[in-house]
Enzyme design. Structure first.
Site, mmCIF file in Angstrom:
data_model
loop_
_atom_site.group_PDB
_atom_site.id
_atom_site.type_symbol
_atom_site.label_atom_id
_atom_site.label_comp_id
_atom_site.label_asym_id
_atom_site.label_seq_id
_atom_site.Cartn_x
_atom_site.Cartn_y
_atom_site.Cartn_z
ATOM 1 N N CYS A 10 -17.692 9.686 63.305
ATOM 2 C CA CYS A 10 -19.137 9.516 63.084
ATOM 3 C C CYS A 10 -19.350 9.282 61.591
ATOM 4 O O CYS A 10 -18.401 8.919 60.882
ATOM 5 C CB CYS A 10 -19.927 10.709 63.609
ATOM 6 S SG CYS A 10 -19.533 12.280 62.805
ATOM 7 N N ARG A 16 -21.505 15.027 65.144
ATOM 8 C CA ARG A 16 -21.097 14.394 66.403
ATOM 9 C C ARG A 16 -19.589 14.341 66.612
ATOM 10 O O ARG A 16 -19.106 14.690 67.705
ATOM 11 C CB ARG A 16 -21.687 12.976 66.488
ATOM 12 C CG ARG A 16 -23.206 12.970 66.575
ATOM 13 C CD ARG A 16 -23.772 11.594 66.291
ATOM 14 N NE ARG A 16 -23.575 11.195 64.901
ATOM 15 C CZ ARG A 16 -23.892 10.026 64.392
ATOM 16 N NH1 ARG A 16 -24.403 9.098 65.177
ATOM 17 N NH2 ARG A 16 -23.690 9.765 63.110
ATOM 18 N N ASP A 127 -27.686 10.286 65.898
ATOM 19 C CA ASP A 127 -27.417 11.206 64.792
ATOM 20 C C ASP A 127 -28.406 12.382 64.869
ATOM 21 O O ASP A 127 -29.618 12.168 64.797
ATOM 22 C CB ASP A 127 -27.617 10.412 63.487
ATOM 23 C CG ASP A 127 -27.357 11.238 62.248
ATOM 24 O OD1 ASP A 127 -27.212 12.458 62.359
ATOM 25 O OD2 ASP A 127 -27.310 10.626 61.158
HETATM 26 P P1 4NP Z 1 -22.727 13.178 61.772
HETATM 27 O O1 4NP Z 1 -24.167 13.595 61.225
HETATM 28 O O2 4NP Z 1 -22.493 11.747 61.328
HETATM 29 O O3 4NP Z 1 -22.875 13.301 63.252
HETATM 30 O O4 4NP Z 1 -21.736 14.149 61.171
HETATM 31 C C1 4NP Z 1 -24.569 13.456 59.893
HETATM 32 C C2 4NP Z 1 -24.216 14.415 58.976
HETATM 33 C C3 4NP Z 1 -24.640 14.294 57.665
HETATM 34 C C4 4NP Z 1 -25.413 13.221 57.298
HETATM 35 C C5 4NP Z 1 -25.756 12.266 58.223
HETATM 36 C C6 4NP Z 1 -25.327 12.378 59.523
HETATM 37 N N1 4NP Z 1 -25.868 13.111 55.970
HETATM 38 O O5 4NP Z 1 -26.611 12.148 55.653
HETATM 39 O O6 4NP Z 1 -25.558 13.952 55.125
#
Ligand code: 4NP
Length: 159
Positions: A10, A16, A127
């Site tokens: 991800c 995710r 997300d």
């Molecule tokens: P992930 O979620 O891609 O599912 O781990 C996110 C975690 C952090 C951020 C964005 C999405 N961020 O912008 O910090």
């Protein structure tokens, strides 16, 4: 049975993909396939290198009997050598990983996680970072569903 190294990807590798990793690992353990299938996760960004998954993701996973406790790391092109199946959560992840694939063999390893959905028709795993509890629950619902579909394809030798 053919051996598989499976990588969930991800953006941040704190919501995710560690959830996908934890859910699929449990499925692998429940089926006694640890010698056949290895599971890992990574992020396209590296923003959260070395940290545990998001507390909210861990809490929601915990309630369903999962442990999400692997440390965040950034995807590297070397992962194309190590992994057979690379599962991306949304179009951005899919496109970013495909850009790093230098040949057709690598590109063929990259999939959208929702390709394996059985029950849901979502075309990506949204997300949850800026969402409420519902967003985290939806991620778990979608991932449980698609992990089941992925396991079925692997067991049938269709991947
Ligand atoms: P992930 O979620 O891609 O599912 O781990 C996110 C975690 C952090 C951020 C964005 C999405 N961020 O912008 O910090």
């Amino acid at each position: 049975m053919k051996k598989y190294n499976v990588l969930f990807v991800c953006l941040g590798n704190i919501c995710r993909s560690p959830a996908g990793e934890g859910i699929f690992k449990k499925l692998v353990q429940d089926k006694g396939l640890e010698e056949i299938i290895t599971v890992d996760s990574a992020g396209t960004s590296g923003y959260h290198d070395g940290v545990l998954p998001d507390d909210r993701m861990r809490k929601h996973g915990d309630r369903r009997g999962y442990t999400f406790d692997t440390l965040s790391r950034k995807f590297t092109p070397k992962d194309f050598d190590k992994f057979d199946i690379i599962l991306t959560m949304d179009d951005n992840n899919y496109n970013n990983i495909n850009k790093l694939a230098i040949d057709l063999e690598s590109r063929k390893k990259v999939h959208r996680m929702t390709e394996f959905s059985q029950r849901f028709t979502h075309d990506h795993i949204p997300d949850p970072y800026y969402s409420g509890a519902d967003g985290f629950e939806l991620v778990l619902d979608l991932l449980e569903d698609a992990c089941g579909g992925l396991m079925e394809k692997i067991e049938k030798g269709e991947l």
